[in-house]
Design a protein around this motif. Structure first.
Motif, PDB file in Angstrom:
ATOM      1  N   ARG A 196       0.868  -1.182   0.000  1.00  0.00           N
ATOM      2  CA  ARG A 196       0.000   0.000   0.000  1.00  0.00           C
ATOM      3  C   ARG A 196       0.899   1.225   0.000  1.00  0.00           C
ATOM      4  O   ARG A 196       1.778   1.345   0.860  1.00  0.00           O
ATOM      5  N   GLU A 198       1.252   3.992   1.243  1.00  0.00           N
ATOM      6  CA  GLU A 198       0.773   4.822   2.355  1.00  0.00           C
ATOM      7  C   GLU A 198       1.238   6.266   2.193  1.00  0.00           C
ATOM      8  O   GLU A 198       2.388   6.520   1.823  1.00  0.00           O
ATOM      9  N   ILE A 206       4.849  -0.326  11.921  1.00  0.00           N
ATOM     10  CA  ILE A 206       3.395  -0.295  12.122  1.00  0.00           C
ATOM     11  C   ILE A 206       2.682   0.179  10.858  1.00  0.00           C
ATOM     12  O   ILE A 206       1.646  -0.357  10.484  1.00  0.00           O
ATOM     13  N   ARG A 207       3.192   1.199  10.211  1.00  0.00           N
ATOM     14  CA  ARG A 207       2.567   1.633   8.949  1.00  0.00           C
ATOM     15  C   ARG A 207       3.660   1.699   7.890  1.00  0.00           C
ATOM     16  O   ARG A 207       4.446   2.630   7.862  1.00  0.00           O
ATOM     17  N   VAL A 208       3.686   0.676   7.066  1.00  0.00           N
ATOM     18  CA  VAL A 208       4.716   0.580   6.036  1.00  0.00           C
ATOM     19  C   VAL A 208       4.061   0.394   4.670  1.00  0.00           C
ATOM     20  O   VAL A 208       2.853   0.230   4.571  1.00  0.00           O
ATOM     21  N   GLU A 322      -4.594  -0.991  15.333  1.00  0.00           N
ATOM     22  CA  GLU A 322      -5.235  -2.185  14.757  1.00  0.00           C
ATOM     23  C   GLU A 322      -4.162  -3.206  14.389  1.00  0.00           C
ATOM     24  O   GLU A 322      -3.209  -2.884  13.682  1.00  0.00           O
ATOM     25  N   ILE A 323      -4.333  -4.435  14.876  1.00  0.00           N
ATOM     26  CA  ILE A 323      -3.385  -5.484  14.489  1.00  0.00           C
ATOM     27  C   ILE A 323      -4.047  -6.576  13.647  1.00  0.00           C
ATOM     28  O   ILE A 323      -3.375  -7.342  12.975  1.00  0.00           O
ATOM     29  N   ALA A 324      -5.381  -6.641  13.705  1.00  0.00           N
ATOM     30  CA  ALA A 324      -6.089  -7.627  12.872  1.00  0.00           C
ATOM     31  C   ALA A 324      -7.504  -7.120  12.653  1.00  0.00           C
ATOM     32  O   ALA A 324      -8.040  -6.366  13.481  1.00  0.00           O
ATOM     33  N   SER A 438      -8.209 -11.131   9.154  1.00  0.00           N
ATOM     34  CA  SER A 438      -7.024 -10.652   8.424  1.00  0.00           C
ATOM     35  C   SER A 438      -6.026 -10.080   9.426  1.00  0.00           C
ATOM     36  O   SER A 438      -6.336  -9.123  10.142  1.00  0.00           O
ATOM     37  N   GLY A 440      -2.196  -8.516  10.456  1.00  0.00           N
ATOM     38  CA  GLY A 440      -0.989  -7.859   9.972  1.00  0.00           C
ATOM     39  C   GLY A 440       0.197  -8.429  10.743  1.00  0.00           C
ATOM     40  O   GLY A 440       0.335  -8.175  11.950  1.00  0.00           O
ATOM     41  N   ARG A 443       2.729  -5.840  12.405  1.00  0.00           N
ATOM     42  CA  ARG A 443       2.191  -5.147  13.588  1.00  0.00           C
ATOM     43  C   ARG A 443       2.115  -6.085  14.785  1.00  0.00           C
ATOM     44  O   ARG A 443       2.269  -5.664  15.933  1.00  0.00           O
TER      45      ARG A 443
END
Ligand code: ATP
Length: 595
Positions: A196, A198, A206-208, A322-324, A438, A440, A443
């Motif tokens: 994504r 981002e 965490i946000r990649v 959020e991890i899942a 789903s 991640g 994370r």
């Protein structure tokens, strides 16, 4: 533990670090180092064990590049957007909803319309986090997160890096249902990269922009299939439903899976079932359950495909992340791929007894439709067929009207050759609904590390350690010869290491620095056990012995070398505890680091 402390530890000890550092780094891309890659692999294995093997599901591996048609059908081309605001002064891009969440009490700003987000930026005088310039008045745009590429040379075919692993499963449904012998329910899993683009990657892994997802797509008959709730009915969940999020003094609801489904807090029994399984799995891998909650998506926050959705969120350095995600995707994806590909995305459901039914059919006279509607005649005929199935009474009058691409076409009912036949049917075609847990992976790796971080003192010296679950620890056991210049100690160490490796354990050896320093190094990467080979162990007239030390308590026992492999295996599978060993063998009171 702050984000900075964790990323420093992660870099120092080889868990993860920003990629391509020698070329200045690439935001949003991380490399898992030796410890991190091993931890991630163990975590994926634990997920596979729980959500694939023990559930009787099957795992596939689909390509990560997929043609445009897939994402046209799935809705990602149109709807997979985040809100972008660009700073006119420094040119830096930011996620507008995150700026609002950071500056106000609003928790899920992505559910707000663009105009409201622009207004909030103005109202709160939000400034660019990079240069401090005012952002009021800057337009907020919807930015599609997919990475585009070209498949093949030249202008080639347009393709995209998949933004979720799920589509690789959905597009293969017509074949996958054959492998499942056309029997619902069945589940297909996949663990692999998703991409994504981002707008502003942040907080380490965490946000990649490239990350690993572990997803399960469970295909169920919406009318007949229920989950085996009994397996998890008494699992306690900490829920944060929509009404509690919206209430002024809203609070968490602690409830069992069974009760949450019973009283409708969790609408879908399948989602409730997976929340229960997930909670147990999070405990197994060492997530701190006091820092875990399940939050329901607010209506405007749901993905374009989701009917009801809950997120598992972990508290990390004071923020809920959020991890899942657990979604009911209804038949959305299968229906869309059926419409766009023309293939059948259904399963044939046999009736218990054949049924005699009346079926309305049409056989349009193309020699009339052709001259009248030209190139649209085929689509008009298809529309008549579908109308006959849906609403036979539409053919009661002399003329019948259908709509094709927004245009109306009127046909004489005679020309449609409408008939009602009596037929015997053995079953019907059912389009399955999909429930999707789903996860991640990155994370969750981050969460497990953060939640395992401990500080204490051993023999008056402060230390930090990671209380990782043995199943996840990158290394099962470290072996140290007390001194490196003693041939007998080094050769016994090598023998012990080889024997433990043969037992299937992951072993590291270390002969540099004081024993105390070597323990600290292993403590910091979460190695659950250390073995020290010292002179006392080879000088007695009995069997050779070594000391075995447990990470969390720093307690030690001396045991015979020939018992070590079996004891360590039993410890790592949970068949033995360290207390059992303390009862069975001689405890070593003095930390060998002081000898
Ligand atoms: P977010 O709202 O944080 O962007 P999302 O709701 O878009 O996440 P999903 O589409 O539900 O995420 O993806 C499933 C899981 O994949 C998430 O729970 C998360 O753990 C992980 N994930 C999603 N985006 C990223 C990312 N950019 N970097 C790392 N992990 C991610």
């Amino acid at each position: 533990m702050t984000d900075r402390e964790l990323s420093e530890l992660a870099k120092r000890r080889g868990f993860f670090f920003g990629s391509n550092g020698v070329y200045g780094g690439t935001a949003g891309f991380y490399t898992f180092g030796p410890q991190g890659a091993a931890l991630k692999r163990n975590l994926e294995d634990a997920w596979r064990d729980r959500f694939t093997l023990r559930q009787g599901n099957s795992e596939i591996e689909a390509p990560t590049v997929m043609p445009e048609a897939v994402f046209e059908a799935s809705g990602h081309l149109d709807g997979f957007d985040d809100m972008l605001v660009e700073c006119a002064t420094c040119g830096e891009s930011h996620r507008a909803d995150h700026l609002i969440e950071d500056a106000t009490d609003i928790e899920e700003a992505e559910s707000l319309p663009v105009a409201e987000v622009e207004e909030l930026i103005r109202e709160h005088d939000l400034a660019c986090p990079t240069c401090g310039a005012e952002l009021a008045g800057e337009p907020v745009e919807e930015f599609n997160l997919m990475f585009e590429t070209t498949i093949g040379p030249g202008s080639g075919q347009s393709g995209y890096l998949r933004p979720e692993t799920a589509q690789g499963i959905f597009v293969e449904f017509p074949r996958l249902k054959e492998y499942a012998r056309n029997q619902l329910p069945f589940g297909v899993t996949q663990i692999g990269p998703a991409y994504r683009n981002e707008i502003s990657p942040r907080r380490g892994i965490i946000r990649v922009r490239e990350f690993t997802q572990a997803e399960l797509e469970k295909f169920v008959d919406p009318e007949r299939d229920d989950p085996p709730i009994g397996e998890v009915a008494d699992v306690e969940l900490t829920l944060y439903p929509v009404d509690e999020q919206q209430a002024e003094d809203g609070d968490y609801v602690d409830v069992t899976v069974g009760d949450a489904i019973e009283d409708g807090t969790v609408e879908s029994a399948w989602v409730g079932y997976y929340l229960g399984l997930a909670k147990r799995w999070f405990r197994r891998i060492g997530v701190d359950l006091d820092r875990l909650r399940f939050r329901q998506h607010l209506p405007g926050e749901r993905a374009h495909y989701a009917a009801d959705c809950w997120d598992a969120e972990a508290e990390l350095a004071g923020n809920w992340i959020e991890i899942a995600g657990f979604s009911t995707r209804s038949d959305y994806d299968l229906r869309k791929h059926e419409e766009h590909s023309g293939e059948a995305f259904t399963v044939f459901r046999q009736y218990d007894e054949p049924k005699t039914v009346e079926r309305a059919t049409v056989d349009p006279d193309m020699s009339v439709l052709g001259p009248e509607f030209g190139g649209d005649a085929g689509e008009v005929a298809t529309a008549l067929e579908s109308l006959a199935g849906r609403d036979p009474s539409a053919f009661d009058s002399e003329e019948v009207t259908v709509e094709v691409d927004g245009e109306e076409y009127t046909v004489d009912t005679d020309v449609a050759n409408f008939e009602v036949e009596t037929v015997t049917e053995a079953g019907e075609h059912v389009r399955p609904h999909v429930i999707e847990p789903s996860f991640g992976v990155g994370r969750i790796v981050y969460t497990v590390l953060e939640h395992a971080y401990r500080e204490d003192a051993v023999d008056g010296e402060s230390r930090t350690y990671l209380a990782l679950e043995p199943e996840l620890a990158p290394t099962d056991v470290a072996v140290f010869p007390l001194v490196s210049n003693d041939d007998r100690l080094t050769s016994l160490s090598a023998e012990v290491s080889a024997e433990l490796r043969a037992e299937g354990l992951s072993v590291t050896t270390d002969d540099s620095g004081s024993i105390g320093r070597r323990y600290r190094r292993q403590d910091e990467i979460g190695t659950p056990f250390c073995v020290t080979v010292d002179r006392d162990g080879i000088e007695g007239d009995g069997k050779e012995t070594v000391t075995l030390r447990e990470r969390d308590t720093a307690a030690q026992v001396r045991l015979p070398v020939d018992a070590l492999a079996a004891e360590l295996s039993a410890l790592s599978t949970g068949g033995r505890t360290f207390v059992d060993l303390e009862n069975a063998y001689e405890s070593v009171e003095t930390d060998v680091s002081r000898t």
